[in-house]
Design a protein around this motif. Structure first.
Motif, PDB file in Angstrom:
ATOM      1  N   PRO A  45     -62.323  -1.480 -24.397  1.00  0.00           N
ATOM      2  CA  PRO A  45     -61.065  -1.556 -23.635  1.00  0.00           C
ATOM      3  C   PRO A  45     -60.102  -0.396 -23.880  1.00  0.00           C
ATOM      4  N   SER A  46     -60.117   0.193 -25.068  1.00  0.00           N
ATOM      5  CA  SER A  46     -59.224   1.323 -25.345  1.00  0.00           C
ATOM      6  C   SER A  46     -59.684   2.603 -24.653  1.00  0.00           C
ATOM      7  N   CYS A  47     -60.851   2.565 -24.039  1.00  0.00           N
ATOM      8  CA  CYS A  47     -61.411   3.742 -23.371  1.00  0.00           C
ATOM      9  C   CYS A  47     -61.441   3.570 -21.857  1.00  0.00           C
ATOM     10  N   ILE A  48     -60.549   2.727 -21.343  1.00  0.00           N
ATOM     11  CA  ILE A  48     -60.418   2.544 -19.894  1.00  0.00           C
ATOM     12  C   ILE A  48     -59.038   3.049 -19.489  1.00  0.00           C
ATOM     13  N   TYR A  49     -59.031   4.030 -18.611  1.00  0.00           N
ATOM     14  CA  TYR A  49     -57.789   4.677 -18.162  1.00  0.00           C
ATOM     15  C   TYR A  49     -57.583   4.415 -16.674  1.00  0.00           C
ATOM     16  N   SER A  50     -56.336   4.228 -16.277  1.00  0.00           N
ATOM     17  CA  SER A  50     -55.985   4.153 -14.862  1.00  0.00           C
ATOM     18  C   SER A  50     -55.311   5.459 -14.463  1.00  0.00           C
ATOM     19  N   SER A  51     -55.806   6.048 -13.373  1.00  0.00           N
ATOM     20  CA  SER A  51     -55.231   7.305 -12.867  1.00  0.00           C
ATOM     21  C   SER A  51     -54.194   7.052 -11.779  1.00  0.00           C
ATOM     22  N   ARG A  52     -53.852   5.787 -11.558  1.00  0.00           N
ATOM     23  CA  ARG A  52     -52.937   5.409 -10.471  1.00  0.00           C
ATOM     24  C   ARG A  52     -51.607   6.163 -10.552  1.00  0.00           C
ATOM     25  N   GLU A  53     -51.038   6.302 -11.730  1.00  0.00           N
ATOM     26  CA  GLU A  53     -49.738   6.963 -11.886  1.00  0.00           C
ATOM     27  C   GLU A  53     -49.859   8.479 -12.024  1.00  0.00           C
ATOM     28  N   ALA A  54     -50.756   8.929 -12.891  1.00  0.00           N
ATOM     29  CA  ALA A  54     -50.790  10.348 -13.266  1.00  0.00           C
ATOM     30  C   ALA A  54     -51.808  11.175 -12.488  1.00  0.00           C
ATOM     31  N   GLY A  55     -52.817  10.536 -11.923  1.00  0.00           N
ATOM     32  CA  GLY A  55     -53.878  11.271 -11.243  1.00  0.00           C
ATOM     33  C   GLY A  55     -55.081  11.494 -12.144  1.00  0.00           C
ATOM     34  N   LYS A  56     -56.217  11.771 -11.516  1.00  0.00           N
ATOM     35  CA  LYS A  56     -57.474  11.911 -12.261  1.00  0.00           C
ATOM     36  C   LYS A  56     -57.465  13.123 -13.180  1.00  0.00           C
ATOM     37  N   THR A  57     -56.945  14.260 -12.703  1.00  0.00           N
ATOM     38  CA  THR A  57     -56.961  15.461 -13.550  1.00  0.00           C
ATOM     39  C   THR A  57     -56.159  15.234 -14.826  1.00  0.00           C
ATOM     40  N   ALA A  58     -55.000  14.595 -14.715  1.00  0.00           N
ATOM     41  CA  ALA A  58     -54.189  14.308 -15.905  1.00  0.00           C
ATOM     42  C   ALA A  58     -54.936  13.372 -16.851  1.00  0.00           C
ATOM     43  N   CYS A  59     -55.615  12.365 -16.312  1.00  0.00           N
ATOM     44  CA  CYS A  59     -56.400  11.461 -17.165  1.00  0.00           C
ATOM     45  C   CYS A  59     -57.530  12.204 -17.854  1.00  0.00           C
ATOM     46  N   PHE A  60     -58.246  13.051 -17.113  1.00  0.00           N
ATOM     47  CA  PHE A  60     -59.336  13.806 -17.709  1.00  0.00           C
ATOM     48  C   PHE A  60     -58.796  14.724 -18.810  1.00  0.00           C
ATOM     49  N   SER A  61     -57.647  15.340 -18.583  1.00  0.00           N
ATOM     50  CA  SER A  61     -57.035  16.204 -19.601  1.00  0.00           C
ATOM     51  C   SER A  61     -56.671  15.402 -20.844  1.00  0.00           C
ATOM     52  N   ASP A  62     -56.134  14.187 -20.659  1.00  0.00           N
ATOM     53  CA  ASP A  62     -55.823  13.311 -21.799  1.00  0.00           C
ATOM     54  C   ASP A  62     -57.086  12.980 -22.594  1.00  0.00           C
ATOM     55  N   ILE A  63     -58.177  12.732 -21.880  1.00  0.00           N
ATOM     56  CA  ILE A  63     -59.449  12.395 -22.525  1.00  0.00           C
ATOM     57  C   ILE A  63     -59.948  13.576 -23.357  1.00  0.00           C
ATOM     58  N   VAL A  64     -59.839  14.786 -22.804  1.00  0.00           N
ATOM     59  CA  VAL A  64     -60.256  15.977 -23.538  1.00  0.00           C
ATOM     60  C   VAL A  64     -59.412  16.127 -24.806  1.00  0.00           C
ATOM     61  N   ARG A  65     -58.096  15.912 -24.687  1.00  0.00           N
ATOM     62  CA  ARG A  65     -57.246  16.006 -25.873  1.00  0.00           C
ATOM     63  C   ARG A  65     -57.617  14.938 -26.906  1.00  0.00           C
ATOM     64  N   ARG A  66     -57.957  13.742 -26.450  1.00  0.00           N
ATOM     65  CA  ARG A  66     -58.267  12.650 -27.374  1.00  0.00           C
ATOM     66  C   ARG A  66     -59.628  12.807 -28.049  1.00  0.00           C
ATOM     67  N   PHE A  67     -60.628  13.242 -27.293  1.00  0.00           N
ATOM     68  CA  PHE A  67     -62.001  13.206 -27.804  1.00  0.00           C
ATOM     69  C   PHE A  67     -62.608  14.566 -28.135  1.00  0.00           C
ATOM     70  N   GLY A  68     -62.007  15.662 -27.723  1.00  0.00           N
ATOM     71  CA  GLY A  68     -62.571  16.962 -28.079  1.00  0.00           C
ATOM     72  C   GLY A  68     -62.875  17.844 -26.891  1.00  0.00           C
ATOM     73  N   SER A  69     -63.789  18.737 -27.089  1.00  0.00           N
ATOM     74  CA  SER A  69     -64.102  19.794 -26.139  1.00  0.00           C
ATOM     75  C   SER A  69     -64.694  19.278 -24.821  1.00  0.00           C
ATOM     76  N   ALA A  70     -64.176  19.785 -23.695  1.00  0.00           N
ATOM     77  CA  ALA A  70     -64.675  19.388 -22.379  1.00  0.00           C
ATOM     78  C   ALA A  70     -66.126  19.788 -22.174  1.00  0.00           C
ATOM     79  N   ARG A 104     -61.755  21.084 -12.802  1.00  0.00           N
ATOM     80  CA  ARG A 104     -60.482  21.630 -13.297  1.00  0.00           C
ATOM     81  C   ARG A 104     -60.343  21.506 -14.814  1.00  0.00           C
ATOM     82  N   THR A 105     -60.975  20.507 -15.398  1.00  0.00           N
ATOM     83  CA  THR A 105     -60.856  20.304 -16.849  1.00  0.00           C
ATOM     84  C   THR A 105     -62.058  20.830 -17.625  1.00  0.00           C
ATOM     85  N   GLY A 106     -63.028  21.423 -16.934  1.00  0.00           N
ATOM     86  CA  GLY A 106     -64.171  22.042 -17.603  1.00  0.00           C
ATOM     87  C   GLY A 106     -65.314  21.105 -17.943  1.00  0.00           C
ATOM     88  N   MET A 107     -65.331  19.904 -17.354  1.00  0.00           N
ATOM     89  CA  MET A 107     -66.412  18.950 -17.619  1.00  0.00           C
ATOM     90  C   MET A 107     -67.547  19.131 -16.619  1.00  0.00           C
TER      91      MET A 107
END
Length: 98
Positions: free
Chosen positions: A36-61, A79-82
């Motif tokens: 459950p801690s690894c489920i993100y909603s992009s409704r507010e921030a958008g997918k790119t912002a969520c992907f960027s948050d994931i990269v910051r949290r877990f490491g290299s894209a 856009r985030t290098g994944m």
């Protein structure tokens, strides 16, 4: 030598609300793949912002693969290098996860 340890984490990004998303995971039998801690909603921030948050949290894209069914997921991954893998439905997703 010791046993190999898996160090991957599955993260889900949805444009939907979190509770209905968790219900869908349960209905399709996919809940075991996502903490459950690894489920993100992009409704507010958008997918790119969520992907960027994931990269910051877990490491290299470059060690991450985005999996999705739409052009917005593919564009956010780029856009985030994944890397990106396209799926068409729950069956495809289950095959990627297993």
């Amino acid at each position: 030598g010791g046993a190999a340890v898996e160090t991957h984490v599955n993260v889900l990004v949805t444009h939907g609300e979190l509770v209905p998303t968790v219900v869908k995971l349960l209905l399709f039998g996919l809940e075991k793949y996502f903490h459950p801690s690894c489920i993100y909603s992009s409704r507010e921030a958008g997918k790119t912002a969520c992907f960027s948050d994931i990269v910051r949290r877990f490491g290299s894209a470059d060690s991450m693969v985005a999996v999705g069914d739409g052009k917005d997921e593919e564009a956010a991954a780029r856009r985030t290098g994944m890397a990106f893998v396209r799926v068409e439905g729950p069956g495809d997703l289950r095959r990627v996860l297993e």
